[in-house]
Design a protein around this motif. Structure first.
Motif, PDB file in Angstrom:
ATOM      1  N   THR A 195     -12.360 -41.396 -81.953  1.00 54.89           N
ATOM      2  CA  THR A 195     -13.417 -42.083 -81.205  1.00 54.89           C
ATOM      3  C   THR A 195     -13.016 -43.531 -81.006  1.00 54.89           C
ATOM      4  OG1 THR A 195     -14.603 -42.583 -83.239  1.00 54.89           O
ATOM      5  CG2 THR A 195     -15.304 -40.631 -82.034  1.00 54.89           C
ATOM      6  N   LYS A 218     -20.281 -42.810 -79.163  1.00 49.98           N
ATOM      7  CA  LYS A 218     -18.973 -43.375 -78.840  1.00 49.98           C
ATOM      8  C   LYS A 218     -18.148 -42.380 -78.029  1.00 49.98           C
ATOM      9  CE  LYS A 218     -18.551 -46.354 -82.851  1.00 49.98           C
ATOM     10  NZ  LYS A 218     -17.726 -46.681 -84.017  1.00 49.98           N
ATOM     11  N   VAL A 230     -15.113 -40.129 -77.082  1.00 48.41           N
ATOM     12  CA  VAL A 230     -14.114 -39.369 -77.838  1.00 48.41           C
ATOM     13  C   VAL A 230     -12.890 -39.176 -76.954  1.00 48.41           C
ATOM     14  CG1 VAL A 230     -13.568 -37.202 -79.006  1.00 48.41           C
ATOM     15  CG2 VAL A 230     -15.880 -38.150 -79.163  1.00 48.41           C
TER      16      VAL A 230
END
Length: 64
Positions: A10, A23, A25
């Motif tokens: 991430t 977040k 990836v």
């Protein structure tokens, strides 16, 4: 210049979250173009990801 993800990870930049607060990836096998940004932290982060085995540089045609 492009980078291929060799291990999923991430983004550690807290400003790069989606509208749900998750977040981004980077998935194994995905290839991302390098985008030039100002600042030494970008190169330091690239070096960290390469040295830790998360990404590798690939040629424009996708080969090492």
């Amino acid at each position: 210049m492009k980078y291929e993800v060799t291990k999923a990870f991430t983004d550690k930049n807290v400003c790069s979250v989606d509208e749900a607060g998750k977040k981004h990836v980077y998935w194994e096998g995905n290839v991302y173009p390098f985008k030039k940004y100002a600042g030494a932290t970008v190169q330091a982060r690239l070096d960290e990801l390469i040295n830790d085995g998360y990404i590798k540089e690939v040629e424009e045609d996708g080969k090492d």
